[in-house]
Design an enzyme around this catalytic site. Structure first.
Site, PDB file in Angstrom:
ATOM      1  N   GLY A  91       0.804  -1.211   0.000  1.00  0.00           N
ATOM      2  CA  GLY A  91       0.000   0.000   0.000  1.00  0.00           C
ATOM      3  C   GLY A  91       0.837   1.259   0.000  1.00  0.00           C
ATOM      4  N   LYS A 112       9.978   1.748   0.486  1.00  0.00           N
ATOM      5  CA  LYS A 112       8.859   1.811   1.431  1.00  0.00           C
ATOM      6  C   LYS A 112       8.562   3.271   1.720  1.00  0.00           C
ATOM      7  CE  LYS A 112       7.800  -0.197   5.991  1.00  0.00           C
ATOM      8  NZ  LYS A 112       8.338  -1.207   6.925  1.00  0.00           N
ATOM      9  N   ASP A 124      -2.109   6.933   3.013  1.00  0.00           N
ATOM     10  CA  ASP A 124      -1.552   7.970   2.139  1.00  0.00           C
ATOM     11  C   ASP A 124      -0.340   7.475   1.339  1.00  0.00           C
ATOM     12  OD1 ASP A 124       0.390   7.789   4.067  1.00  0.00           O
ATOM     13  OD2 ASP A 124       0.131   9.829   4.836  1.00  0.00           O
ATOM     14  N   GLY A 125       0.075   6.247   1.594  1.00  0.00           N
ATOM     15  CA  GLY A 125       1.192   5.695   0.825  1.00  0.00           C
ATOM     16  C   GLY A 125       2.563   6.208   1.245  1.00  0.00           C
ATOM     17  N   ARG A 176      15.071  -0.688   0.846  1.00  0.00           N
ATOM     18  CA  ARG A 176      15.588  -1.847   1.559  1.00  0.00           C
ATOM     19  C   ARG A 176      15.828  -3.014   0.625  1.00  0.00           C
ATOM     20  NH1 ARG A 176      10.342  -3.675   5.117  1.00  0.00           N
ATOM     21  NH2 ARG A 176       9.223  -4.630   3.395  1.00  0.00           N
ATOM     22  N   ASP A 252       1.564 -11.352   7.131  1.00  0.00           N
ATOM     23  CA  ASP A 252       2.133 -10.569   6.029  1.00  0.00           C
ATOM     24  C   ASP A 252       3.515 -10.037   6.386  1.00  0.00           C
ATOM     25  OD1 ASP A 252       0.269  -9.109   7.798  1.00  0.00           O
ATOM     26  OD2 ASP A 252       1.041  -7.340   6.801  1.00  0.00           O
TER      27      ASP A 252
HETATM   28  P1  AMP Z   1       2.605  -2.924   8.054  1.00  0.00           P
HETATM   29  O1  AMP Z   1       1.882  -2.710   9.325  1.00  0.00           O
HETATM   30  O2  AMP Z   1       3.632  -1.877   7.744  1.00  0.00           O
HETATM   31  O3  AMP Z   1       3.149  -4.315   7.918  1.00  0.00           O
HETATM   32  O4  AMP Z   1       1.523  -2.751   6.886  1.00  0.00           O
HETATM   33  C1  AMP Z   1       0.326  -3.467   6.821  1.00  0.00           C
HETATM   34  C2  AMP Z   1      -0.443  -3.067   5.574  1.00  0.00           C
HETATM   35  O5  AMP Z   1      -0.821  -1.690   5.639  1.00  0.00           O
HETATM   36  C3  AMP Z   1       0.337  -3.214   4.283  1.00  0.00           C
HETATM   37  O6  AMP Z   1      -0.565  -3.611   3.296  1.00  0.00           O
HETATM   38  C4  AMP Z   1       0.845  -1.812   4.039  1.00  0.00           C
HETATM   39  O7  AMP Z   1       1.124  -1.579   2.673  1.00  0.00           O
HETATM   40  C5  AMP Z   1      -0.334  -0.981   4.513  1.00  0.00           C
HETATM   41  N1  AMP Z   1       0.073   0.375   4.923  1.00  0.00           N
HETATM   42  C6  AMP Z   1       0.768   0.725   6.020  1.00  0.00           C
HETATM   43  N2  AMP Z   1       0.961   2.056   6.072  1.00  0.00           N
HETATM   44  C7  AMP Z   1       0.377   2.586   4.977  1.00  0.00           C
HETATM   45  C8  AMP Z   1       0.218   3.914   4.451  1.00  0.00           C
HETATM   46  N3  AMP Z   1       0.709   4.978   5.077  1.00  0.00           N
HETATM   47  N4  AMP Z   1      -0.461   4.048   3.291  1.00  0.00           N
HETATM   48  C9  AMP Z   1      -0.968   2.995   2.643  1.00  0.00           C
HETATM   49  N5  AMP Z   1      -0.860   1.731   3.084  1.00  0.00           N
HETATM   50  C10 AMP Z   1      -0.199   1.512   4.233  1.00  0.00           C
HETATM   51 MG    MG Z   2       4.285  -5.243   6.663  1.00  0.00          MG
END
Ligand code: AMP
Ligand code: MG
Length: 492
Positions: A91, A112, A124-125, A176, A252
Site C-alpha cells: 500500500g 517503502k 496515504d502511501g 531496503r 504478512d
Molecule cells: P505494516 O503494518 O507496515 O506491515 O503494513 C500493513 C499493511 O498496511 C500493508 O498492506 C501496508 O502496505 C499498509 N500500509 C501501512 N501504512 C500505509 C500507508 N501509510 N499508506 C498505505 N498503506 C499503508
Molecule cells: Mg508489513
C-alpha cells in the site's frame, strides 16, 4: 559502469504476471539522501559514488525510476492480530527490481513510503522520517548481530510534510534489500481466492528462489513447508537468544526466505521478562517476547493451509495429516536451535542432558530479579574467567544467581575445548552494544529536529556489536530509571 546504473534481472515481474500491479513512485518536492549504505551498495554491485548523490536520492525516493527497473506493487493478504484481511498488498511500497549480488544471491531492491498504490486502501502511501530511520538502525543492527534480515540501503527525505497522529512530520522513504518479499501472506492472497494454479506457480517460484534443493521433488510442497519451518524456527531462536521483540508478527510480516522483515514497533528487552510488549497496539500481548515462537508456528500453520490442495488434491484429510505433522515438528526444531544458542552464550560446546535446565535456570533468576538480559550474558565471559563481581552487581540481590553460579561453573569445566577459547567465543555471541531503546529514541528525536549526528553515531556503534571499545560505555548501559516503561508505535 555508467552513472547510477543497475544490472536488474526482474524475475518476479517476468515470471509472476498477475501477482502484482505495475506501478510507479510518487513525485516528491525535494529528495535528499539522509543515509546511504555504501558497503551494502558495493555488495549489490552498485556504484556507491554514483548513488550517494542527488540522482541516487531521486531514485530511492521513488521519484525517478532507474533504467531497467520494473516497479510494481505486490499483492498479498494476511492475518493481522489473528484476523484475516484478504487484501493488503504493497500500500506504500514498490519492488523496484532484483539484482544479483557479488555472492551470486538474488536480492530485491524495494522502496517503502513511495506513495499510494492500488493497495493503499485509506492510507496515504507515505512513510515518515522517524520510523524510516528506526528501521535503518534496527535492521542494520540485526544484520551485524548475525540475524537473517532485510537490510537498509538508503534513507531519503522527500522534502514534504506528512500528516500523522501527532501532527505533520518530515516525509521519508526507505530503500531496503531482501532475499525476496515473498510472505506467508502472499500465499494467503491466492489461497483466499481459490486460485490453485497461481498458488502452484508461486510455490514453484519460492522453491526455485529460496529452496532450489527441493526442485523437481514429488513432495516439494510439503518439503517447502518444512524448509520454511526450519528457517523460521532458527530465526525465532536468534530473536529469543538476543532479546528481540518484533512486535507485529502478522502473517504478512513473515517471510518465506526466513529473514526478519518490517521493523515497526520492534525493540530489545532490557530486563528479562517473557511478557514484555512494547507495541502500543498489542494490548492483548499476542506478540509478547515469550510468545514469538508460538506465533511463528501459528503463522506457519496458515502457510500450510494454503498448500493443502497441492500436497494431495484428491484427499484433503491426508493433506491435512501430512501438513500437521510438519507444523507439529516446529517446537522440537525451535528448541534445538534455541538451546544451541544458549550453550554458545554460556560458553559450552558439548551437549549434556541438563543443559536445558541450566539455561532456563539462569533465565528464571533474571526474571525474578528483572536483571538486564544483554548485560548479564555479556558479563558471563568475565565470570567464566574467574571474576563474578560484574555479573553479581547486575542483580539487585544476587541470592538466586549465587545458587545458579556453581552449577554453571561445574558444567563449564566439563568441556574439551580450552576455557580461554570458549570465553573469547562467548563475547562473539553475547553482544555488548544493542539498539537500546533510550538511545534509539534520542537519535530519532534529534534526527526529526534536523540533527543526524546521534543517528549516524548509533548506526556506527551498532555495526560492530561484539567488540568493546573505549569511549562507548554509554551505549552498553540500560535505560536510565527516569526513561520509564517503553511504548513503540507502528508509525504508519
Ligand atoms: P505494516 O503494518 O507496515 O506491515 O503494513 C500493513 C499493511 O498496511 C500493508 O498492506 C501496508 O502496505 C499498509 N500500509 C501501512 N501504512 C500505509 C500507508 N501509510 N499508506 C498505505 N498503506 C499503508
Ligand atoms: Mg508489513
Amino acid at each position: 559502469m555508467s552513472i547510477a546504473s543497475f544490472q536488474f534481472d526482474n524475475s518476479y515481474a517476468r515470471d509472476l504476471e498477475g501477482f502484482y500491479v505495475p506501478w510507479k513512485g510518487a513525485e516528491v518536492p525535494a529528495p535528499r539522501m539522509i543515509r546511504f549504505n555504501r558497503e551494502l551498495a558495493s555488495e549489490l554491485g552498485l556504484d556507491p559514488d554514483a548513488l550517494d548523490s542527488e540522482a541516487g536520492a531521486a531514485i530511492f525516493a521513488g521519484h525517478v525510476a532507474p533504467e531497467g527497473a520494473t516497479p510494481l506493487a505486490m499483492a498479498y493478504a494476511g492475518h493481522q492480530f489473528g484476523g484475516f484481511s484478504p487484501q493488503l498488498g504493497d500500500g506504500r511500497a514498490l519492488l523496484l527490481g532484483e539484482v544479483i549480488d557479488s555472492h551470486g544471491r538474488r536480492r530485491d531492491i524495494h522502496l517503502k513510503g513511495s506513495g499510494r498504490t492500488p493497495f493503499s486502501r485509506g492510507g496515504d502511501g507515505k512513510a515518515v522520517l522517524g520510523p524510516v530511520l528506526r528501521e535503518y538502525i534496527i535492521g542494520e543492527a540485526m544484520h551485524a548481530l548475525g540475524v537473517p534480515t532485510t537490510r537498509a540501503l538508503a534513507a531519503v527525505a522527500t522534502g514534504e510534510m506528512v500528516m500523522r497522529q501527532d501532527g505533520p512530520e518530515p516525509g521519508a522513504v526507505l530503500a531496503r534489500v531482501a532475499a525476496s518479499h515473498l510472505r506467508v501472506g502472499t500465499f494467503q492472497y491466492f489461497a483466499a481466492r481459490g486460485e490453485t494454479d497461481r498458488l502452484r506457480q508461486l510455490a514453484d517460484y519460492a522453491i526455485a528462489r529460496h529452496y532450489p534443493e527441493l526442485e523437481g521433488r514429488a513432495d516439494r510442497y510439503l518439503a517447502l513447508i518444512a524448509a520454511v519451518r526450519d528457517r523460521q524456527a532458527a530465526l525465532m531462536a536468534r530473536w529469543m537468544n538476543l532479546g528481540f521483540v518484533h512486535g507485529v508478527m502478522n502473517t504478512d510480516n513473515m517471510t518465506i526466505s526466513g529473514e526478519t522483515i518490517d521493523y515497526g514497533p520492534c525493540a530489545f528487552i532490557d530486563g528479562y521478562d517473557p511478557a514484555t510488549v512494547f507495541s502500543s497496539i498489542d494490548s492483548q500481548g499476542r506478540y509478547a517476547y515469550g510468545n514469538q515462537p508460538k506465533i511463528a508456528q501459528w503463522n506457519l500453520a496458515r502457510l500450510a493451509e494454503t498448500l493443502l490442495d497441492l500436497i494431495n488434491p484428491d484427499d484433503s484429510e491426508d493433506a491435512v495429516r501430512q501438513a500437521s505433522e510438519v507444523i507439529n515438528g516446529f517446537p522440537a526444531v525451535y528448541e534445538r536451535a534455541w538451546l544451541a544458542g544458549m550453550r554458545a552464550k554460556l560458553g559450552l560446546d558439548r551437549e549434556e542432558d541438563d543443559d536445558m535446565q541450566l539455561a532456563t535456570g539462569l533465565l528464571a533468576v533474571l526474571e525474578t530479579r528483572s536483571a538486564d538480559f544483554t548485560r548479564v550474558f555479556r558479563s558471563l565471559s568475565t565470570a567464566a574467567a574467574g571474576d563474578v563481581s560484574d555479573t553479581r552487581a547486575l542483580f539487585d540481590s544476587a541470592t538466586g544467581f549465587d545458587v545458579w553460579l556453581p552449577l554453571w561453573q561445574a558444567r563449564f569445566v566439563r568441556e574439551f575445548a580450552p576455557a580461554e577459547d570458549r570465553i573469547a567465543a562467548m563475547d562473539r555471541v553475547n553482544p555488548i552494544y544493542i539498539p537500546r531503546n533510550h538511545m534509539v529514541e534520542a537519535a530519532l528525536q534529534s534526527a526529526t529536529q534536523g540533527d543526524l549526528k546521534p543517528f549516524e553515531r548509533l548506526v556506527e556503534v551498532l555495526a560492530d556489536p561484539f567488540t568493546e571499545r573505549a569511549g562507548l560505555e554509554m551505549f552498553a548501559l540500560g535505560a536510565p530509571s527516569d526513561f520509564g516503561p517503553y511504548t513503540t508505535y507502528c508509525g504508519t
